[in-house]
Design an enzyme around this catalytic site. Sequence first.
Site, short mmCIF file in Angstrom:
data_model
loop_
_atom_site.label_atom_id
_atom_site.label_comp_id
_atom_site.label_asym_id
_atom_site.label_seq_id
_atom_site.Cartn_x
_atom_site.Cartn_y
_atom_site.Cartn_z
N CYS A 1 46.36 35.81 53.61
CA CYS A 1 47.26 35.47 52.49
C CYS A 1 47.92 36.67 51.83
O CYS A 1 49.03 36.56 51.32
CB CYS A 1 46.54 34.61 51.46
SG CYS A 1 45.20 35.46 50.59
N SER B 1 38.13 36.84 39.78
CA SER B 1 39.08 37.48 38.87
C SER B 1 39.26 36.73 37.55
O SER B 1 39.33 37.35 36.49
CB SER B 1 40.43 37.64 39.58
OG SER B 1 40.91 36.38 40.02
N LYS C 1 33.91 28.06 49.50
CA LYS C 1 34.98 28.63 48.68
C LYS C 1 35.84 27.49 48.17
O LYS C 1 36.46 26.76 48.95
CB LYS C 1 35.81 29.60 49.51
CG LYS C 1 36.98 30.18 48.73
CD LYS C 1 37.71 31.24 49.51
CE LYS C 1 38.93 31.72 48.74
NZ LYS C 1 39.71 32.69 49.51
N CYS D 1 41.47 37.82 55.75
CA CYS D 1 42.32 36.67 55.43
C CYS D 1 43.76 37.08 55.69
O CYS D 1 44.05 38.27 55.81
CB CYS D 1 42.15 36.27 53.96
SG CYS D 1 42.87 34.64 53.59
N LYS E 1 31.74 30.67 45.95
CA LYS E 1 32.84 31.26 45.19
C LYS E 1 33.71 30.18 44.60
O LYS E 1 34.07 29.27 45.33
CB LYS E 1 33.66 32.13 46.14
CG LYS E 1 34.91 32.70 45.57
CD LYS E 1 35.65 33.50 46.58
CE LYS E 1 36.95 33.92 45.92
NZ LYS E 1 37.94 34.28 46.86
N ARG F 1 45.51 36.63 42.48
CA ARG F 1 46.77 36.40 43.21
C ARG F 1 47.88 37.28 42.66
O ARG F 1 48.76 37.69 43.40
CB ARG F 1 47.14 34.92 43.18
CG ARG F 1 46.15 34.14 44.04
CD ARG F 1 46.46 32.67 44.11
NE ARG F 1 45.35 31.98 44.77
CZ ARG F 1 45.22 30.68 44.84
NH1 ARG F 1 46.14 29.91 44.29
NH2 ARG F 1 44.19 30.14 45.45
N CYS G 1 46.88 31.25 53.72
CA CYS G 1 45.80 31.99 54.38
C CYS G 1 45.84 31.88 55.89
O CYS G 1 44.98 32.43 56.59
CB CYS G 1 44.45 31.51 53.85
SG CYS G 1 44.30 31.73 52.06
N TYR H 1 33.92 42.48 39.56
CA TYR H 1 34.79 43.56 39.06
C TYR H 1 34.10 44.32 37.92
O TYR H 1 34.53 45.39 37.55
CB TYR H 1 36.13 42.96 38.59
CG TYR H 1 36.81 42.17 39.69
CD1 TYR H 1 37.52 42.82 40.70
CD2 TYR H 1 36.69 40.79 39.75
CE1 TYR H 1 38.10 42.11 41.73
CE2 TYR H 1 37.28 40.06 40.79
CZ TYR H 1 37.98 40.73 41.78
OH TYR H 1 38.53 40.01 42.81
C1 PBG Z 1 41.81 35.58 49.89
C2 PBG Z 1 40.94 35.69 48.69
C3 PBG Z 1 41.15 35.20 47.39
C4 PBG Z 1 40.09 35.70 46.63
C5 PBG Z 1 39.27 36.43 47.49
N1 PBG Z 1 39.80 36.38 48.76
C6 PBG Z 1 42.25 34.45 46.80
C7 PBG Z 1 42.56 33.06 47.16
O1 PBG Z 1 41.86 32.38 47.92
O2 PBG Z 1 43.58 32.61 46.66
C8 PBG Z 1 39.91 35.50 45.16
C9 PBG Z 1 39.07 36.55 44.48
C10 PBG Z 1 39.17 36.54 42.98
O3 PBG Z 1 39.79 35.67 42.35
O4 PBG Z 1 38.60 37.48 42.41
N2 PBG Z 1 41.94 34.38 50.47
#
Ligand code: PBG
Length: 331
Positions: free
Chosen positions: A128, A280, A201, A126, A254, A211, A136, A319
């Site tokens: 981002c 997360s 996602k 990605c 996700k 983030r 992204c 995690y």
């Molecule tokens: C990158 C990405 C994200 C996550 C995984 N890959 C963040 C987002 O899309 O803002 C989130 C993973 C998590 O919250 O544990 N694009």
Amino acid sequence: MLRLSAKHELTVRLRRLRRTSALRGAVRETRLDPRDFIYPIFVRPGRGIREPIESMPGQERLTVDLLPAEGDAVRGRGLGGLLLFGLPEAKDPQGSGAYAEDGIVQRAVRTLRAAHPDLLIMTDVCLCEYTSHGHCGVVRDTGVDNDATLPLLAQTAVSHARSGADVVAPSAMMDGQVGAIRTALDEASCGEVAVMAYSAKYASAFYGPFREAAGSTPQFGDRYSYQMDPGNAREAEREIALDLSEGADLVMVKPALAYLDIVRRVRADVPVPLAAYNVSGEYAMVKAAVRAGWLEEERVVLEILTAIKRAGADLIITYHAKEAAGWLAQS
Ligand code: PBG
């Protein structure tokens, strides 16, 4: 209500198989195995630094030199593998740190691969974490430019593959990203490298702690124009079907917990390996409640992971992976 005959009431007793731990263990339908778990790791610049992530107690940003030891821990616990995220030295509008030959993830993969030839190494693909604006993809006046982003994601994936990744996992939610990456990998003689698509996602508030951990909060706007609307389930089927038609080897849903119906639906729909990302915010909620003394950590975490697997996930990106594997080893 079904009325049972008198005889039936006497003979059918579901409690019979719940009586002892051994009986319950013998008839359990869903069993956790540390190999189900993929452990996400954040890699940062510098040497010899383990920097705690405040919003994700127990998780740290690690420097590349500490990764071989982390690989030992992952293998020692019998985990399925790990998923790498990078924090670059510098960010720019094009996210060039994502596809730099000596980028943070590229160095991390090379170092890990040299120390651990057999370790399953996955990388997040990605922009981002690498863009100054935090989106992204490439930003133009009209928003995130889907097609201008594709070659950059493809280049990122190829550089990860050449560094030694087994699986590249595009998470940018650009249309066509899986196809662009598959074609680029094949053209770069990386045909053996697999693609795990972050297919379904959602634009989720549960990514908040990530983030902070990855410094990837959008500096303006939000991700609703490219990540999925939380109200949509049928659309997830379309995302999955498209990614498979573009060559995805594994697909993902996700976040996990608020989307177990999607996990279930996808599981029923397609025969490919399915991952669910226990994100997360899900982790942070548990840790916060445990700290307050409101939840029992081991029981809650194993129950959550069991639920994700029971819904139909083959792989769980979590995690909690190391701790959960430790508890499973003791039980
Ligand atoms: C990158 C990405 C994200 C996550 C995984 N890959 C963040 C987002 O899309 O803002 C989130 C993973 C998590 O919250 O544990 N694009």
